[in-house]
Design an enzyme around this catalytic site. Sequence first.
Site, mmCIF file in Angstrom:
data_model
loop_
_atom_site.group_PDB
_atom_site.id
_atom_site.type_symbol
_atom_site.label_atom_id
_atom_site.label_comp_id
_atom_site.label_asym_id
_atom_site.label_seq_id
_atom_site.Cartn_x
_atom_site.Cartn_y
_atom_site.Cartn_z
ATOM 1 N N HIS A 190 7.634 -14.285 -8.779
ATOM 2 C CA HIS A 190 8.838 -13.820 -9.842
ATOM 3 C C HIS A 190 8.626 -14.277 -11.181
ATOM 4 C CE1 HIS A 190 12.861 -12.568 -10.698
ATOM 5 N NE2 HIS A 190 13.017 -13.521 -11.354
ATOM 6 N N ARG A 297 6.331 5.158 -6.621
ATOM 7 C CA ARG A 297 6.015 4.487 -5.245
ATOM 8 C C ARG A 297 7.296 4.451 -4.426
ATOM 9 N NH1 ARG A 297 2.709 0.579 -8.698
ATOM 10 N NH2 ARG A 297 0.683 0.571 -7.910
ATOM 11 N N ARG A 333 4.815 9.811 -4.931
ATOM 12 C CA ARG A 333 3.873 9.498 -3.888
ATOM 13 C C ARG A 333 4.531 9.364 -2.361
ATOM 14 N NH1 ARG A 333 0.419 3.982 -4.123
ATOM 15 N NH2 ARG A 333 2.265 3.061 -3.474
ATOM 16 N N GLU A 431 -8.348 6.956 -3.680
ATOM 17 C CA GLU A 431 -8.363 5.538 -3.498
ATOM 18 C C GLU A 431 -9.213 4.996 -2.337
ATOM 19 O OE1 GLU A 431 -4.333 4.043 -3.076
ATOM 20 O OE2 GLU A 431 -3.907 5.638 -1.779
ATOM 21 N N ASN A 454 -6.737 0.316 -7.932
ATOM 22 C CA ASN A 454 -6.484 -0.848 -6.893
ATOM 23 C C ASN A 454 -7.099 -0.688 -5.516
ATOM 24 O OD1 ASN A 454 -4.776 -1.135 -9.434
ATOM 25 N ND2 ASN A 454 -2.964 -0.874 -8.180
ATOM 26 N N ASP A 455 -6.869 0.328 -4.986
ATOM 27 C CA ASP A 455 -7.457 0.100 -3.624
ATOM 28 C C ASP A 455 -8.924 0.650 -3.686
ATOM 29 O OD1 ASP A 455 -5.688 -0.682 -1.497
ATOM 30 O OD2 ASP A 455 -4.207 1.205 -2.105
ATOM 31 N N ARG A 465 -7.687 -7.119 -1.857
ATOM 32 C CA ARG A 465 -7.175 -7.319 -3.084
ATOM 33 C C ARG A 465 -6.136 -8.504 -3.041
ATOM 34 N NH1 ARG A 465 -3.711 -1.606 -3.690
ATOM 35 N NH2 ARG A 465 -2.185 -2.547 -4.768
ATOM 36 N N CYS A 502 -3.663 5.898 -11.703
ATOM 37 C CA CYS A 502 -2.457 5.164 -11.942
ATOM 38 C C CYS A 502 -2.539 3.848 -11.478
ATOM 39 C CB CYS A 502 -1.423 6.195 -11.327
ATOM 40 S SG CYS A 502 -1.954 6.159 -9.435
HETATM 41 C C1 PEP Z 1 -3.864 1.962 -6.304
HETATM 42 O O1 PEP Z 1 -4.360 1.602 -4.945
HETATM 43 O O2 PEP Z 1 -4.348 1.960 -7.307
HETATM 44 C C2 PEP Z 1 -2.481 2.536 -6.467
HETATM 45 C C3 PEP Z 1 -2.083 2.837 -7.644
HETATM 46 O O3 PEP Z 1 -1.382 2.240 -5.390
HETATM 47 P P1 PEP Z 1 -1.143 0.879 -4.837
HETATM 48 O O4 PEP Z 1 -1.285 -0.107 -6.043
HETATM 49 O O5 PEP Z 1 0.421 1.015 -4.554
HETATM 50 O O6 PEP Z 1 -1.754 0.575 -3.564
HETATM 51 MG MG MG Z 2 -3.333 2.341 -3.402
#
Ligand code: PEP
Ligand code: MG
Length: 574
Positions: A190, A297, A333, A431, A454-455, A465, A502
């Site tokens: 937080h 999301r 999404r 992803e 990210n994924d 991650r 994104c």
């Molecule tokens: C990602 O994986 O980059 C993504 C935007 O989705 P999330 O972070 O919600 O898995």
């Molecule tokens: Mg993702």
Amino acid sequence: MKVLKGNGVSPGIATGTIYIYRSSQIVPEQGLCAPGEEQAQLEHYEAVKKEALDELTEIILAMEKNDPEKAKIFRAHQDIVNDVAINEEIPGKIKDDHWNGDWAIYTIYETFTRMVKKAKDPLIAERAADFEDVRRRLLRLWHGGKKEGLSALDRQVIIAAKELLPSDTASMDPLKVLAILTETGGLTSHSAIIAKSYGIPAILGIQGLLENVEQDQKAAIDADKGTVYLDPDSATSDKYAKKTKAWRQEKETTERFRNIDAHTKDNVKIDIAVNIANADEKELEAADYTNSVGLFRTEFLYMGRDTLPGEEEQLIMYKKVLERFGKRPVVLRTLDIGGDKTLQSLKLPKEENPFLGNRALRLCFSKPEIFTTQLRACLRAAVYGNLWIMLPMVGSIDDIRKAKEFTKKVQSDLKKEGISYGDYKLGIMVEIPSIALVADHAAREVDFASIGSNDLCQYLCAADRMNSAVENYYQSYHPALFKLIQKTVESFSNEGKPVSICGELGGDPLASPVLIGLGIKKLSMGAASVAQIKRVVSCLTMKKAGEMAKKVLECATDDEVKTYLMEEKCINGQ
Ligand code: PEP
Ligand code: MG
């Protein structure tokens, strides 16, 4: 002068005096209650719960007028106090196992907090702070302690604390906070989220912080380097006074870019979109200064509750976002849950490898009623705006075709039922590396793509991650990642279909010139990154972006890419 080190999670420089904030951190002794005392303990637990609910109602009433969104956090705390599972476990431990009530509260909340913290999705993991916060309130009340918070700050200070929780920061005036220092807490805590959202420099995870600082002590903070100088000598003090001034000026300059439309120097428009989650008023303010929603999301709507959201409830929420953005696209999404991301309302079997398991789209396929309900709400909401439906965790063309069948079926059902629905676009998140590598085929199947870096990075580098033990292997500047992005962009561009990004990389000022150089014209990010990315874009030419992309694709390692991008100094739009 004493020097302390920690993790700089929100960049910036500050000089000022320390304000030590100590909230009650009661750790009760493990113990059993005296025989026959169970009933009294149970009654005390009920009384403490009632007091907690009353305190929370007071906070909610005070906040409702000026900050209804923050009030929601405390309503969620009331739900936690009343949580059915928790309220079976705690009285059970007192009654059947004769545990002391405070020990039962401490332990059962610990279990729930840990469970939530383990969630891969930072948005869910964040909620652990709420459980910790409620536990702290109950334990304080159990022992008759007084109310706490940071509302009484009457001057600008550097806050030093063990950890900050939502009720500490709820009524805090961010203008009074020069920096935040804590002993515990990581990137998703937080404290980190609050600091980043207000642009306050923050260093977390400073070991021995509270043993080393004194009230009103002078300090210089370098959150870029994760360094705290206590009682700085005059040379350090002068140096940091100058650095603070320069940093503030930079920040003000950057902030001026928030409301502009982002064009490169040679006048190429780059769409700047926002990532949203709970669609509250604060998030929707981004409609005033962004071109679209690049990632909604929706799993937020499903979390922290005992029942799944129904079609009507989802419709209301989606309609609100679509109407707010008018003609501008809203990329919604579909449910990205499963694996370790569990829902109270959905019992899922435990999996050996949850990140490679039945998540997101796969889960939606295996629970068709959940997927259908969401798609019905989406299609009905499409009447109110410009809806782009995006599928998460797509690994193959089969996934795409199967999802298309679902949408077609939903569409024909609505038609048969005489329920109106609107036009929409259907796209995918890229992803999983497998879909990036067949992006040419994917681009012929769908209307658009958005890269979930990210994924994509997690699956490409085979590095969880959320696991700090392998964070060095999670290489978000790995040249291979940029190669997959290049392949995706080329494939979609060849079909004349839009592709955006994104994941976190989209809001990263170091990476954004490269992404633009690779041909991405839409970057989606958290609202806190918007001003800086617009500034970077405004100072860039397409020629430069192209050169940078070429150079990055020639690099061999993550480190080489990072070093090169740092040298280019695009970060502040230079
Ligand atoms: C990602 O994986 O980059 C993504 C935007 O989705 P999330 O972070 O919600 O898995
Ligand atoms: Mg993702």
